[in-house]
Design a protein around this motif. Structure first.
Motif, PDB file in Angstrom:
ATOM      1  N   GLU A  31      56.273 -12.480 -68.761  1.00 19.45           N
ATOM      2  CA  GLU A  31      55.891 -11.403 -69.693  1.00 19.45           C
ATOM      3  C   GLU A  31      55.733 -11.968 -71.105  1.00 19.45           C
ATOM      4  O   GLU A  31      54.778 -11.635 -71.833  1.00 19.45           O
ATOM      5  CB  GLU A  31      56.952 -10.301 -69.674  1.00 19.45           C
ATOM      6  N   TYR A  32      56.665 -12.822 -71.499  1.00 21.46           N
ATOM      7  CA  TYR A  32      56.608 -13.472 -72.817  1.00 21.46           C
ATOM      8  C   TYR A  32      55.364 -14.348 -72.929  1.00 21.46           C
ATOM      9  O   TYR A  32      54.635 -14.310 -73.935  1.00 21.46           O
ATOM     10  CB  TYR A  32      57.892 -14.281 -73.001  1.00 21.46           C
ATOM     11  N   TYR A  60      57.101 -20.574 -66.360  1.00 16.83           N
ATOM     12  CA  TYR A  60      56.658 -19.836 -67.543  1.00 16.83           C
ATOM     13  C   TYR A  60      57.612 -19.971 -68.736  1.00 16.83           C
ATOM     14  O   TYR A  60      57.363 -19.392 -69.792  1.00 16.83           O
ATOM     15  CB  TYR A  60      56.432 -18.350 -67.236  1.00 16.83           C
ATOM     16  N   SER A  61      58.707 -20.722 -68.580  1.00 17.18           N
ATOM     17  CA  SER A  61      59.576 -20.926 -69.740  1.00 17.18           C
ATOM     18  C   SER A  61      58.821 -21.755 -70.780  1.00 17.18           C
ATOM     19  O   SER A  61      58.001 -22.609 -70.432  1.00 17.18           O
ATOM     20  CB  SER A  61      60.862 -21.641 -69.330  1.00 17.18           C
ATOM     21  N   PRO A  62      59.044 -21.491 -72.071  1.00 23.20           N
ATOM     22  CA  PRO A  62      58.257 -22.174 -73.113  1.00 23.20           C
ATOM     23  C   PRO A  62      58.468 -23.684 -73.085  1.00 23.20           C
ATOM     24  O   PRO A  62      59.591 -24.156 -72.866  1.00 23.20           O
ATOM     25  CB  PRO A  62      58.781 -21.545 -74.413  1.00 23.20           C
ATOM     26  N   ASP A  63      57.384 -24.422 -73.283  1.00 26.18           N
ATOM     27  CA  ASP A  63      57.445 -25.886 -73.250  1.00 26.18           C
ATOM     28  C   ASP A  63      57.884 -26.402 -74.622  1.00 26.18           C
ATOM     29  O   ASP A  63      57.089 -26.938 -75.389  1.00 26.18           O
ATOM     30  CB  ASP A  63      56.103 -26.486 -72.826  1.00 26.18           C
ATOM     31  N   ILE A  64      59.152 -26.234 -74.909  1.00 30.26           N
ATOM     32  CA  ILE A  64      59.722 -26.606 -76.203  1.00 30.26           C
ATOM     33  C   ILE A  64      60.220 -28.044 -76.149  1.00 30.26           C
ATOM     34  O   ILE A  64      60.964 -28.423 -75.234  1.00 30.26           O
ATOM     35  CB  ILE A  64      60.883 -25.660 -76.571  1.00 30.26           C
ATOM     36  N   GLU A  65      59.813 -28.840 -77.121  1.00 31.06           N
ATOM     37  CA  GLU A  65      60.276 -30.234 -77.163  1.00 31.06           C
ATOM     38  C   GLU A  65      61.777 -30.265 -77.436  1.00 31.06           C
ATOM     39  O   GLU A  65      62.282 -29.555 -78.300  1.00 31.06           O
ATOM     40  CB  GLU A  65      59.533 -31.020 -78.236  1.00 31.06           C
ATOM     41  N   HIS A  66      62.479 -31.092 -76.683  1.00 26.02           N
ATOM     42  CA  HIS A  66      63.931 -31.167 -76.829  1.00 26.02           C
ATOM     43  C   HIS A  66      64.417 -32.516 -76.295  1.00 26.02           C
ATOM     44  O   HIS A  66      63.654 -33.290 -75.707  1.00 26.02           O
ATOM     45  CB  HIS A  66      64.600 -30.044 -76.014  1.00 26.02           C
ATOM     46  N   SER A  67      65.695 -32.779 -76.475  1.00 28.81           N
ATOM     47  CA  SER A  67      66.336 -33.928 -75.846  1.00 28.81           C
ATOM     48  C   SER A  67      67.684 -33.471 -75.314  1.00 28.81           C
ATOM     49  O   SER A  67      68.118 -32.347 -75.569  1.00 28.81           O
ATOM     50  CB  SER A  67      66.505 -35.086 -76.837  1.00 28.81           C
ATOM     51  N   HIS A  68      68.354 -34.342 -74.568  1.00 26.72           N
ATOM     52  CA  HIS A  68      69.659 -33.975 -74.042  1.00 26.72           C
ATOM     53  C   HIS A  68      70.551 -35.207 -73.958  1.00 26.72           C
ATOM     54  O   HIS A  68      70.081 -36.345 -74.122  1.00 26.72           O
ATOM     55  CB  HIS A  68      69.535 -33.316 -72.662  1.00 26.72           C
TER      56      HIS A  68
END
Length: 351
Positions: A22-23, A85-93
């Motif tokens: 939906e988002y 569909y989760s946003p493709d947000i740049e991140h690290s872990h």
């Protein structure tokens, strides 16, 4: 739900995926997006750790271990279906992440470089690497997260086997700079794909010994992938042949930790002792003595958790002259005695 049932239902849209879809669709129109954001239940968003690009408080810059793992025990593997569909947000872990494409196609951007992934692709991202993952259709990806600090305990024998994947893990554990990712293309290999379904099933059901079952299944996958698909490997190249030689220092310490000396290491690679010490410090941020202690203690953790050897025998097996010296070094490295570590490991296995 057993593995056969999971294969039938893995394409079902979950509640979280419905929210993200939906988002995603609202984001195609500015007015729709404003309306969606206006009606957001932020209490629900925060409680479920949902990601909203426009709400900075929902987006951690770095995913720490505690975000996914229970740090009170030694269970160090998380298996999840990637939320479509989760946003493709740049991140690290702070942990290693394996992405396996069970069915479909998607893209992953790693350190600014976009790679195309398709069914059967097996990609490992190490700690500290900025990346994003984009799935906006019915593609099914399965993610496995592995804690960096306990990787040796889980896979010591594999890491002590010289191959391209074990070298990748070791370099990213000890070296300050190593490869950003490693990827193998396993295609339609049904043994690999069935194993990921089975690991996901074990993770969801959490029956007795599920952690051990997942660990050993993934270990089998490692060996099969190295045996069958080493020629398909994709990874950023080392800057030069000199870099390959330098990283081999770490592998040599790992293989000969019991009795290797700085002079042995220097002679093996035809360096002076001073130059070898400087290279180790440059690569790992640790001096020779510290990295040797780290490797020895991590080997002993594996023996404490998975054997009935006495503490005295383990001390000798990993290269310590006296049990007392070993206990002091173990406590300095882990914050507990070897006996306490063994007791904790036994308790976690029998929960």
């Amino acid at each position: 739900m057993d593995a056969n049932a999971l294969k039938q239902h893995i394409y079902d849209v979950t509640e979280v995926e419905a929210f993200y879809r939906e988002y995603y669709l609202a984001g195609k129109n500015p007015d729709s997006l404003r309306e969606f954001l206006k009606n957001l239940d932020m209490e629900m968003v925060l409680s479920k750790h949902l990601l909203i690009k426009e709400k900075k408080e929902t987006i951690p810059d770095v995913y720490e271990d505690y975000f996914f793992f229970d740090l009170s025990d030694n269970d160090s593997i998380i298996v999840q279906k990637h939320e479509r569909y989760s946003p493709d947000i740049e991140h690290s872990h702070t942990f290693f992440e394996i992405s396996y494409i069970y069915d479909g196609r998607c893209t992953q951007t790693i350190s600014g470089n976009t790679i195309e992934m398709r069914t059967g692709d097996f990609c490992v991202i190490p700690p500290g690497i900025r990346h994003s993952f984009a799935v906006f259709d019915d593609t099914i990806a399965i993610n496995i997260m592995l804690r960096r600090d306990t990787l040796h305990t889980m896979f010591y024998s594999f890491l002590n086997t010289r191959n391209i994947l074990s070298s990748f893990f070791l370099n990213n554990i000890y070296a300050k700079k190593a490869n950003d990712y490693i990827m193998f293309r396993t295609g339609q290999d049904t043994v690999i794909s069935e194993s990921f379904i089975w690991m996901l099933t074990e993770s969801r059901n959490k029956e007795e010994y599920h952690y051990q079952a997942i660990t050993n299944t993934l270990l089998l996958d490692f060996y099969l992938i190295i045996r069958r698909y080493s020629e398909s490997v994709q990874m950023p190249l080392f800057d030069s042949r000199v870099d390959v030689q330098r990283y081999a220092l770490i592998q040599y310490i790992q293989e000969n930790y019991k009795d290797v000396t700085l002079s042995d290491l220097s002679n093996k690679f035809h360096y002076s002792n001073e130059y070898t010490s400087r290279l180790i410090k440059e690569l790992t941020g640790m001096n020779y003595t510290d990295i040797l202690r780290t490797v020895r203690i991590e080997r002993s953790q594996d023996l404490l958790a998975n054997s009935t050897m006495t503490v005295q025998t383990i001390a000798e097996a990993v290269g310590y002259d006296t049990t007392e010296h070993y206990i002091r070094q173990f406590k300095k490295h882990t914050g507990m005695t070897p006996s306490a570590y063994r007791k904790q490991s036994t308790s976690n296995r029998t929960r």
